[in-house]
Design a protein around this motif. Sequence first.
Motif, PDB file in Angstrom:
ATOM      1  N   LEU A 134      72.496 -17.184  56.935  1.00 43.76           N
ATOM      2  CA  LEU A 134      72.648 -17.274  55.475  1.00 43.76           C
ATOM      3  C   LEU A 134      72.447 -15.914  54.822  1.00 43.76           C
ATOM      4  CD1 LEU A 134      70.747 -20.610  54.864  1.00 43.76           C
ATOM      5  CD2 LEU A 134      73.004 -20.105  53.937  1.00 43.76           C
ATOM      6  N   ARG A 135      71.467 -15.169  55.309  1.00 45.96           N
ATOM      7  CA  ARG A 135      71.215 -13.846  54.728  1.00 45.96           C
ATOM      8  C   ARG A 135      72.451 -12.956  54.877  1.00 45.96           C
ATOM      9  NH1 ARG A 135      69.886  -8.907  55.790  1.00 45.96           N
ATOM     10  NH2 ARG A 135      69.992  -9.139  58.057  1.00 45.96           N
ATOM     11  N   ARG A 136      73.094 -13.050  56.023  1.00 42.83           N
ATOM     12  CA  ARG A 136      74.262 -12.199  56.273  1.00 42.83           C
ATOM     13  C   ARG A 136      75.520 -12.683  55.564  1.00 42.83           C
ATOM     14  NH1 ARG A 136      74.071 -10.617  62.714  1.00 42.83           N
ATOM     15  NH2 ARG A 136      71.883  -9.967  62.679  1.00 42.83           N
ATOM     16  N   HIS A 137      75.735 -13.979  55.600  1.00 37.91           N
ATOM     17  CA  HIS A 137      77.057 -14.476  55.204  1.00 37.91           C
ATOM     18  C   HIS A 137      77.113 -15.178  53.851  1.00 37.91           C
ATOM     19  CE1 HIS A 137      78.789 -13.367  59.053  1.00 37.91           C
ATOM     20  NE2 HIS A 137      77.719 -13.861  59.630  1.00 37.91           N
ATOM     21  N   HIS A 138      75.957 -15.529  53.292  1.00 39.26           N
ATOM     22  CA  HIS A 138      76.019 -16.256  52.024  1.00 39.26           C
ATOM     23  C   HIS A 138      76.555 -15.399  50.873  1.00 39.26           C
ATOM     24  CE1 HIS A 138      74.410 -18.320  48.370  1.00 39.26           C
ATOM     25  NE2 HIS A 138      74.980 -19.328  48.979  1.00 39.26           N
ATOM     26  N   PRO A 139      76.097 -14.140  50.720  1.00 38.28           N
ATOM     27  CA  PRO A 139      76.637 -13.364  49.576  1.00 38.28           C
ATOM     28  C   PRO A 139      78.163 -13.219  49.600  1.00 38.28           C
ATOM     29  CG  PRO A 139      74.617 -12.349  50.380  1.00 38.28           C
ATOM     30  CD  PRO A 139      74.990 -13.414  51.384  1.00 38.28           C
ATOM     31  N   PRO A 140      78.783 -12.821  50.718  1.00 34.03           N
ATOM     32  CA  PRO A 140      80.252 -12.729  50.679  1.00 34.03           C
ATOM     33  C   PRO A 140      80.935 -14.089  50.548  1.00 34.03           C
ATOM     34  CG  PRO A 140      79.436 -12.167  52.878  1.00 34.03           C
ATOM     35  CD  PRO A 140      78.248 -12.273  51.984  1.00 34.03           C
ATOM     36  N   LEU A 141      80.314 -15.138  51.126  1.00 35.12           N
ATOM     37  CA  LEU A 141      80.921 -16.466  50.992  1.00 35.12           C
ATOM     38  C   LEU A 141      80.911 -16.903  49.521  1.00 35.12           C
ATOM     39  CD1 LEU A 141      82.057 -19.086  52.343  1.00 35.12           C
ATOM     40  CD2 LEU A 141      79.700 -19.914  52.393  1.00 35.12           C
ATOM     41  N   LEU A 142      79.775 -16.671  48.861  1.00 39.35           N
ATOM     42  CA  LEU A 142      79.648 -17.046  47.447  1.00 39.35           C
ATOM     43  C   LEU A 142      80.632 -16.243  46.586  1.00 39.35           C
ATOM     44  CD1 LEU A 142      77.978 -18.946  45.692  1.00 39.35           C
ATOM     45  CD2 LEU A 142      76.349 -17.085  45.340  1.00 39.35           C
ATOM     46  N   ARG A 143      80.779 -14.987  46.923  1.00 38.46           N
ATOM     47  CA  ARG A 143      81.714 -14.130  46.183  1.00 38.46           C
ATOM     48  C   ARG A 143      83.152 -14.642  46.350  1.00 38.46           C
ATOM     49  NH1 ARG A 143      82.781  -7.875  47.933  1.00 38.46           N
ATOM     50  NH2 ARG A 143      82.659  -7.008  45.855  1.00 38.46           N
ATOM     51  N   TYR A 144      83.493 -14.961  47.583  1.00 36.81           N
ATOM     52  CA  TYR A 144      84.834 -15.490  47.861  1.00 36.81           C
ATOM     53  C   TYR A 144      85.064 -16.791  47.087  1.00 36.81           C
ATOM     54  CZ  TYR A 144      88.210 -18.400  50.309  1.00 36.81           C
ATOM     55  OH  TYR A 144      89.235 -19.257  50.587  1.00 36.81           O
ATOM     56  N   LEU A 145      84.079 -17.691  47.159  1.00 42.94           N
ATOM     57  CA  LEU A 145      84.245 -18.994  46.517  1.00 42.94           C
ATOM     58  C   LEU A 145      84.290 -18.865  44.997  1.00 42.94           C
ATOM     59  CD1 LEU A 145      81.899 -21.120  48.826  1.00 42.94           C
ATOM     60  CD2 LEU A 145      84.394 -21.303  48.648  1.00 42.94           C
ATOM     61  N   THR A 146      83.505 -17.923  44.446  1.00 42.00           N
ATOM     62  CA  THR A 146      83.529 -17.725  42.996  1.00 42.00           C
ATOM     63  C   THR A 146      84.912 -17.234  42.570  1.00 42.00           C
ATOM     64  OG1 THR A 146      81.179 -17.168  43.066  1.00 42.00           O
ATOM     65  CG2 THR A 146      82.355 -16.625  41.048  1.00 42.00           C
ATOM     66  N   GLY A 147      85.472 -16.315  43.337  1.00 39.17           N
ATOM     67  CA  GLY A 147      86.823 -15.861  43.044  1.00 39.17           C
ATOM     68  C   GLY A 147      87.834 -16.979  43.207  1.00 39.17           C
ATOM     69  N   ALA A 148      87.590 -17.830  44.193  1.00 41.34           N
ATOM     70  CA  ALA A 148      88.557 -18.891  44.495  1.00 41.34           C
ATOM     71  C   ALA A 148      88.565 -19.987  43.442  1.00 41.34           C
ATOM     72  CB  ALA A 148      88.254 -19.486  45.876  1.00 41.34           C
ATOM     73  N   VAL A 149      87.379 -20.353  42.939  1.00 34.82           N
ATOM     74  CA  VAL A 149      87.339 -21.484  42.004  1.00 34.82           C
ATOM     75  C   VAL A 149      87.050 -21.056  40.567  1.00 34.82           C
ATOM     76  CG1 VAL A 149      86.650 -23.064  43.829  1.00 34.82           C
ATOM     77  CG2 VAL A 149      84.892 -22.094  42.368  1.00 34.82           C
ATOM     78  N   GLY A 150      86.558 -19.847  40.375  1.00 35.52           N
ATOM     79  CA  GLY A 150      86.357 -19.323  39.030  1.00 35.52           C
ATOM     80  C   GLY A 150      85.042 -19.708  38.390  1.00 35.52           C
TER      81      GLY A 150
END
Lengths: 213, 100
Positions: A30-46
Amino acid sequence: MALPSFPTLSDDEIVAVARAGRDEAWAELLRRHHPPLLRYLTGAVGDPEEAAQLAQETYLDAFRALECLAPGQPFAPWLYRIARNNVLPYWRRRARLQFTSLDPTAERYRAPLGIPDDIPDWAAERDVLRQVLGELSPLLREALLLHALAGLSAPEVAAAVGIAPKAAEQRIGRAKARFRAQYEALSGGKAAELWNRHVGHPASDRRGAGGVG
Amino acid sequence: MSATQHLTDGELVAWDDRSLDEGLGRRVEDHLAACPACREHLADFLEVERLLQERYPLVDDPAARERILERLQAERLRSRQTQAAEPTKGKTSKRSPQSR
């Protein structure tokens, strides 16, 4: 047995520890992958809240499906493949809502086509970005966001969406070219002005990406 | 790719990813050095990324990570309880070959 020093381990090694039922391994993933995953999802769903919810669902799905991750199979593309299974239905639901709505006022819930002069530039630019992303086909949008926001390389994008690496390179390239053209077309001079303001900024923060020189 | 042919969108992405082999990478660099149009196209690509990255910055949210970890721990606990209950459940609920 001494606790492994997680930050020094590869994703593969941490996944092996996670398979053994150790929650510390998931904390590190989670420490490694949560920030980029959240960034991707925020861009994806707005919507940041919706993105946070989708991130949680993605990790729960990954947790339940960890046995399906083959030894040596890279974790990040696999995680984004799972995220994709949450994002694509979300996009389909949204598209259906827009198409099926008979309420003429529903238009107000979509990103505005024009940019009012009385809102700050940053807000205008954000609206244009969402509008441009919305104009891309889902497959192009997905490839662009995985590359630019999740930080996946083209081969990783290929693994995440299930296509050949060359096809991923082409898809990402086409998405960027389309984005650039749409960005200008949607807001004309305003976008060009905003665009030019970005020229000369530091290099991209995508993994392995570099500047022109 | 040739000296007279522009780089494809895919080649530009691969070059930016550093995923081309040495020979092809060098040919792309030689082409970029000689072709202003491709340099501009590459600059546009990098700007698209930068624009998106600036609008959607990388944010760490330790509280959100902690909440997810708690959900995973709860899931693990539930899974263990289910597994522990399964042998007994298996004996009592096993369907006969005739059952539908």
